[in-house]
Design an enzyme around this catalytic site. Structure first.
Site, PDB file in Angstrom:
ATOM      1  N   ASN A 113       0.890  -1.113   0.183  1.00 13.52           N
ATOM      2  CA  ASN A 113      -0.053   0.040   0.278  1.00 13.52           C
ATOM      3  C   ASN A 113       1.046   1.216   0.059  1.00 13.52           C
ATOM      4  OD1 ASN A 113      -1.728   2.178   0.725  1.00 13.52           O
ATOM      5  ND2 ASN A 113      -3.062   1.175   2.331  1.00 13.52           N
ATOM      6  N   ARG A 139      -2.681  -2.119  -3.157  1.00 13.33           N
ATOM      7  CA  ARG A 139      -3.357  -1.197  -3.175  1.00 13.33           C
ATOM      8  C   ARG A 139      -3.540  -0.014  -4.359  1.00 13.33           C
ATOM      9  NH1 ARG A 139      -4.445   3.922   0.781  1.00 13.33           N
ATOM     10  NH2 ARG A 139      -6.739   4.312   0.169  1.00 13.33           N
ATOM     11  N   HIS A 151     -12.122   4.171  -0.626  1.00 16.82           N
ATOM     12  CA  HIS A 151     -12.338   3.252   0.535  1.00 16.82           C
ATOM     13  C   HIS A 151     -12.996   1.876   0.187  1.00 16.82           C
ATOM     14  CE1 HIS A 151     -11.770   7.230   3.013  1.00 16.82           C
ATOM     15  NE2 HIS A 151     -10.451   6.403   2.936  1.00 16.82           N
ATOM     16  N   ARG A 189      -8.679  17.488   4.961  1.00 13.80           N
ATOM     17  CA  ARG A 189      -9.452  17.999   3.864  1.00 13.80           C
ATOM     18  C   ARG A 189     -10.962  18.428   4.133  1.00 13.80           C
ATOM     19  NH1 ARG A 189      -8.907  11.898   1.207  1.00 13.80           N
ATOM     20  NH2 ARG A 189      -7.396  11.633   2.699  1.00 13.80           N
ATOM     21  N   GLU A 244      -8.372  -4.096   5.108  1.00 16.95           N
ATOM     22  CA  GLU A 244      -8.266  -4.151   3.721  1.00 16.95           C
ATOM     23  C   GLU A 244      -7.128  -5.026   3.159  1.00 16.95           C
ATOM     24  OE1 GLU A 244      -8.979   0.497   2.827  1.00 16.95           O
ATOM     25  OE2 GLU A 244      -7.967   0.157   4.838  1.00 16.95           O
TER      26      GLU A 244
END
Length: 400
Positions: A10, A91, A182, A243, A387
């Protein structure tokens, strides 16, 4: 030890997560995080055989130095681990419309990942760097690389969910639409929820909340994503660590025309200086906000805005549930650990049949799953995400 382990990569713009996982039982044989790339304090942490270790990578180190350290320092001490790797799962944040599921990586897939760089300018280039470095480090596995896309799960969204009310030509010619992110996490926790609720996945209606430094909410109907809060990029939607999430688009024009900010400055403001960091003016760390909620105005301000937005999204997605909501799911670093975020958000949802349970909420933290509502409530569940396991399982399945 299984002879068919999967290496999961990742890659972010300034970090690299690396794990070696048994896709059958989910056991992690090695986990590693290299971070602070391009900075003097670049370092790597890893856990192997239950032992935690840490080392400096050298000033300015990045992906190639991290991969070299893993291969030449960590894995040389345990060669049987390296020899058992049978596939490598990557990923990839953005797959555009082209990729609706995980795929074996070839030249065409690499070009597709590159084509989506404008929608994930920090993440997709890092994913390609990770692929190149992994191919150098494990040349005998060059045909065993699999891309797992964060956007893939959301490709079942109907047109009314993914289109913006912009000139349709912008979608047809330039792919400007909502893609979400996600997806791997939302997929995993919805699968787990089906098991916990003893329901078939194709009959499961849940609202999944992945809350970390980035955050998104997904409406899952009959096991499929029908809407999600992130959009063309991971900037839309919830309040996040740095964000802004949803804002009036005219704010951008005001910042530019009235305040004289450049496009680059506005981009930096919205992606790196807003969210929890912008509201507290201190930190993007939700733990600070939770710890100081009752004593500091900046923490209360940030937490209240965060939970207001989250509760609004959950309530809005109830309209998409086709008459039945089986559960609300919390996951991700904040979703799994912040009892206060869950409490404040759920208490706003009593109108839809949510009855919050304080003791259950406090018990479901720090890796523990569980129901955080009363027995006569629509369930709200905490389910730790995984994940990496999804990536390992997809890589193993496709390269078998």
């Amino acid at each position: 030890m299984s002879s068919k382990l999967v290496l999961v990569l990742n890659c972010g713009s300034s970090s690299l997560k690396f794990a070696i996982i048994d896709p059958i039982n989910g056991e992690e044989q090695l986990s590693s995080l290299a971070e602070c790339f391009h900075l003097p304090e670049a370092r790597i942490k890893w856990k192997i055989d239950g032992t935690k270790n840490e080392a400096a990578l050298g000033s300015g180190a990045a992906h190639s130095e991290a991969m070299a350290f893993i291969v030449n320092q960590i894995l040389t001490a345990k060669p049987e681990l390296a020899q058992a790797i049978s596939a490598i799962g990557h990923r990839i944040v953005h797959g555009g419309e082209k990729f609706t599921k995980s795929v074996i990586i070839n030249d065409e897939v690499v070009e597709g990942i590159k084509a989506s760089i404008p929608f994930a300018p920090l993440h997709n280039p890092a994913g390609i760097i990770g692929l190149e470095e992994a191919k150098k480090a494990f040349p005998h596995l060059n045909d065993k690389h699999v891309a797992v896309f964060d956007t893939a799960f959301h490709q079942t969204m109907p047109v009314e969910a993914y289109l913006y009310a912009l000139p349709y030509n912008l979608y047809k010619e330039h792919g400007i639409r909502r893609y979400g992110a996600h997806g791997t996490s939302h997929y995993y926790v919805s699968q787990q929820a089906a098991k916990e609720l003893n329901k078939s996945i194709d009959k499961l209606n849940v609202i999944t909340c992945h809350l970390g430094n980035g955050g998104s909410v997904t409406a899952v109907v009959n096991g499929q994503s029908v809407d999600t809060s992130m959009g063309l990029t991971p900037l839309e939607g919830l309040v996040m660590g740095t964000r802004s999430g949803d804002i009036d688009p005219a704010i951008v024009f005001h910042l530019h025309d009235a305040l004289g900010m450049s496009v680059d400055q506005i981009n930096t403001l919205l992606t790196k200086e807003s969210g929890i960091l912008g509201l507290t003016e201190v930190t993007n760390d939700c733990r600070y906000v939770e710890d100081n909620y009752d004593t500091k105005a900046d923490a209360k301000r940030a937490m209240d805005v965060y939970c207001h937005r989250l509760a609004k999204y959950i309530a809005a997605y109830c309209a998409l549930m086709e008459g039945r909501l089986d559960a609300i799911i919390f996951t991700g670093g904040i979703g799994e650990n912040s009892a206060l975020v869950r409490e404040l958000s759920l208490k706003k949802l009593s109108l839809i049949g949510i009855k919050y349970d304080h003791e259950r909420n406090l018990a479901a933290r720090f890796g523990k799953s569980g129901k955080i509502t009363t027995d006569d409530s629509i369930p709200a569940l905490v389910i730790p995400t995984n994940e990496e396991l999804v990536i390992a399982q997809d890589a193993s399945r496709l390269t078998a």
